[in-house]
Scaffold this motif. Structure first.
Motif, PDB file in Angstrom:
ATOM      1  N   ALA B 347       0.861  -1.178   0.000  1.00  0.00           N
ATOM      2  CA  ALA B 347       0.000   0.000   0.000  1.00  0.00           C
ATOM      3  C   ALA B 347       0.902   1.235   0.000  1.00  0.00           C
ATOM      4  O   ALA B 347       1.637   1.462   0.953  1.00  0.00           O
ATOM      5  N   ILE B 348       0.860   1.992  -1.076  1.00  0.00           N
ATOM      6  CA  ILE B 348       1.814   3.092  -1.217  1.00  0.00           C
ATOM      7  C   ILE B 348       1.111   4.444  -1.203  1.00  0.00           C
ATOM      8  O   ILE B 348       0.302   4.755  -2.086  1.00  0.00           O
ATOM      9  N   HIS B 349       1.406   5.209  -0.190  1.00  0.00           N
ATOM     10  CA  HIS B 349       0.843   6.555  -0.076  1.00  0.00           C
ATOM     11  C   HIS B 349       1.568   7.479  -1.061  1.00  0.00           C
ATOM     12  O   HIS B 349       2.757   7.305  -1.309  1.00  0.00           O
ATOM     13  N   PRO B 350       0.833   8.450  -1.629  1.00  0.00           N
ATOM     14  CA  PRO B 350       1.476   9.334  -2.613  1.00  0.00           C
ATOM     15  C   PRO B 350       2.734  10.041  -2.109  1.00  0.00           C
ATOM     16  O   PRO B 350       3.626  10.341  -2.894  1.00  0.00           O
ATOM     17  N   VAL B 351       2.822  10.315  -0.799  1.00  0.00           N
ATOM     18  CA  VAL B 351       4.025  11.011  -0.334  1.00  0.00           C
ATOM     19  C   VAL B 351       5.014  10.088   0.373  1.00  0.00           C
ATOM     20  O   VAL B 351       5.915  10.551   1.053  1.00  0.00           O
ATOM     21  N   ALA B 352       4.852   8.764   0.187  1.00  0.00           N
ATOM     22  CA  ALA B 352       5.854   7.850   0.733  1.00  0.00           C
ATOM     23  C   ALA B 352       7.156   8.068  -0.030  1.00  0.00           C
ATOM     24  O   ALA B 352       7.142   8.230  -1.242  1.00  0.00           O
ATOM     25  N   GLY B 353       8.264   8.084   0.665  1.00  0.00           N
ATOM     26  CA  GLY B 353       9.530   8.316  -0.006  1.00  0.00           C
ATOM     27  C   GLY B 353       9.884   9.783  -0.032  1.00  0.00           C
ATOM     28  O   GLY B 353       9.292  10.579   0.673  1.00  0.00           O
ATOM     29  N   ARG B 354      10.854  10.145  -0.818  1.00  0.00           N
ATOM     30  CA  ARG B 354      11.381  11.496  -0.805  1.00  0.00           C
ATOM     31  C   ARG B 354      10.986  12.323  -2.029  1.00  0.00           C
ATOM     32  O   ARG B 354      11.370  13.475  -2.167  1.00  0.00           O
TER      33      ARG B 354
END
Lengths: 106, 471
Positions: B347-354
């Motif tokens: 499940a990947i949130h749009p602001v996951a990561g940099r």
């Protein structure tokens, strides 16, 4: 306003609209490669820097032109290469044991 | 129009079409790589056409040509090497660096053409106006992107840097820019006004970026990407080159859309992010050590049991996963589970990561199949049927407090992790996320915390899961 300027402004405005249209259809999953791809596209500035480098006629202008050409070519080469590298990862051949994950919910 | 110029103009048009088609093809992973290549072909066409014009005009000096060749070779070489060797976790700072060089090159073009005008000669508005915009936008992008690069790479503190009088200084610099722009545009050519504009813009780029916290950097990089596009477009107006105008405008639009989408995913306005200082109320250290009584701890062994007997597992990755370089371990765990017919999705949130979509790149690098990466909405529809949600290094984007009124993250779109049957959170401590508030998910009845470094924790889980799966 000259005809030339009018044409350029028209092109500018229409290109922005095309940009909005094309980009808003790209899924969030691909946003990083897309941003990097757009990054490569603004490397087109290299075209402008080539033109000014060939117009340069004195030391000051040689310096500015050199900086411009160097920066722009870092942009254009790096942008395309890194985008390609990233997208290779997305198009890797799937392994044969991957078939069981269609959706996951029953 | 001479025959050559006609051909060149038409070819520039084709190259512009290549960029649009290339971007269009980036909609799906299947065509994306070819899309980038189509765009690259457009670029090669544009460069070849430019050399044709140059050869035809034949005004170049020996030195000028030499400088061009040396600059091209060094730049192309350096860019290629950086692009080949960069770690995928470091992608945001590389993109930011390319923004800087693009903006810098655009500003250099404006500087060059303006200085070429004889001192005191009359200026046409249609020339001087884009020059001024090119310098301001290009200058801000150059210095601002370099600061952003430094922050993302950890060379400059990621914390918002503020100092007394910063607002006043900002206001002064903005006024200097406005005045010098008016002087650059409205009066006879005078290189001092131009230099003042450029310097003030460079200073403003720095001032604008230093007060912005590390976690807001993705939005800033995206915004500066839009700026670079606009600067290139303005450079196109200056030298009357439509390839630059079109490509720059496309990138400007792309950057703008991404910036707005990112800001929406963080539930904040772009202005609020640019104003900076968010996350200065640093509660991390204070809250880190006290574990509230209602939080349940678990062990890797217990997690192994849970996973081994689950049917549907959802992995919720956040920046902590990338920071711990634990992508490989996560993929290994997922493979172990799928090999035993357990469904695994991410499940990947749009602001996951940099940066936008960064997490997807990191997962793609470790061979996670594209169809296992679920975006926010799709993931949220799946949590109800999820037996175990494994939250690794994600925090605020899973906090159910966003659904209530009156919290720092109210209204932010979140992943409904709390709807799954059980939740395991791998985290080093109870420290708060960027928003600085406690995550209510952690004290939920269904949640168990595994206090560990992401990499080490997952390695232990893999070992124990293997036992229960009879490997």
């Amino acid at each position: 306003m000259s005809q030339e300027l009018y044409t350029n402004i028209a092109i500018f405005v229409l290109s922005i609209l095309v940009g909005f249209e094309v980009i808003s259809k790209i899924p969030a999953t691909l946003h990083t490669p897309m941003m990097s791809g757009a990054n490569a596209i603004h490397g087109v500035v290299v075209v402008g820097t080539i033109l000014i480098a060939l117009e340069a006629h004195s030391i000051l202008f040689y310096v500015i032109a050199f900086i411009a050409v160097f920066l722009a070519s870092v942009n254009v080469a790096g942008g395309y290469v890194v985008t390609d590298r990233m997208l290779t990862m997305f198009s890797k051949p799937k392994k044969s044991d991957d078939q069981s994950q269609d959706g996951g919910e029953k | 129009m001479s025959l050559l110029m006609t051909i060149v103009s038409l070819m520039y048009l084709i190259s512009a079409a290549c960029y649009v088609i290339g971007l269009h093809m980036m909609r799906t992973p299947k065509t994306a790589r070819n899309g980038n290549r189509v765009s690259a072909v457009g670029m090669i066409i544009a460069v070849i056409m430019t050399f044709l014009i140059a050869l035809h005009q034949n005004e170049a000096t020996m030195t000028g040509s030499l400088i061009l060749v040396v600059g091209l070779v060094l730049g192309l070489g350096y860019g290629t090497i950086r692009a080949r060797t960069v770690e995928m976790t470091d992608m945001p700072q590389l993109v930011s660096l390319f923004n800087a060089v693009g903006g810098g090159a655009a500003a250099a073009i404006g500087t060059f053409d303006y200085l070429s005008m004889a001192a005191g000669s009359h200026l046409h508005f249609a020339f001087s106006f884009p020059v001024a915009l090119d310098l301001v936008i290009g200058g801000i992008t150059f210095s601002g992107s370099l600061i952003a690069t430094g922050k993302l790479a950890g060379k400059i503190s990621g914390k918002p840097i503020t100092f007394p009088g910063a607002k006043l200084l900002n206001a002064v610099v903005v006024i200097v820019i406005l005045v010098s722009v008016v002087l650059t545009i409205g009066f006879a050519a005078n290189s001092w006004w131009l230099i003042l504009t450029l310097c003030a813009s460079l200073v403003f780029g720095i001032l604008m970026t230093i007060p912005i916290g590390g976690a807001d950097m993705p939005v800033v990089v995206s915004l500066l990407n839009a700026f670079t596009g606009l600067a290139v477009s303005m450079a196109g107006f200056v030298i009357d080159n439509q390839a630059l105008i079109i490509a720059g405008a496309l990138v400007g639009a792309a950057g703008t859309i991404l910036t707005l989408q990112m800001a929406a995913a963080m539930n904040r306005s772009v202005m609020n992010i640019i104003a900076g200082g968010f996350g200065t109320g640093d509660s991390n250290s204070a809250a880190a050590d006290d574990i509230p009584v209602n939080v349940k701890e678990t062990t890797a062994d217990d997690v192994g049991v849970q996973l081994a007997y689950a049917n549907n597992v959802m992995i919720v990755p956040g920046y902590g996963l990338a920071a711990a370089q634990a992508q490989h371990e996560v993929a290994e765990l997922a493979k172990l589970l799928t090999d035993h017919d357990i469904n695994v999705n991410y499940a990947i949130h749009p602001v996951a990561g940099r940066m936008p979509g960064h997490m997807n790149v990191l997962l793609a690098e470790v061979n996670v199949p594209y169809d296992q990466m679920k975006q926010l909405e799709e993931a949220n529809s799946m949590f109800e049927n999820t037996d175990v949600s494994l939250v690794i290094g994600a925090n605020d984007v899973t906090n159910p407090a966003a659904r209530r009124k009156g919290t720092a993250i109210t209204g932010m779109p979140i992943l409904d992790v709390d709807k799954s049957k059980s939740v395991v959170v791998i985290k080093r401590s109870m420290s708060t996320g960027y928003a600085g508030i406690q995550n209510e998910l952690f004290s939920d009845d269904k949640t168990h915390m595994l206090f560990s470094d992401a990499k080490k924790g997952i390695q232990e889980i893999i070992a124990s899961t293997k036992e229960y799966l009879d490997e």
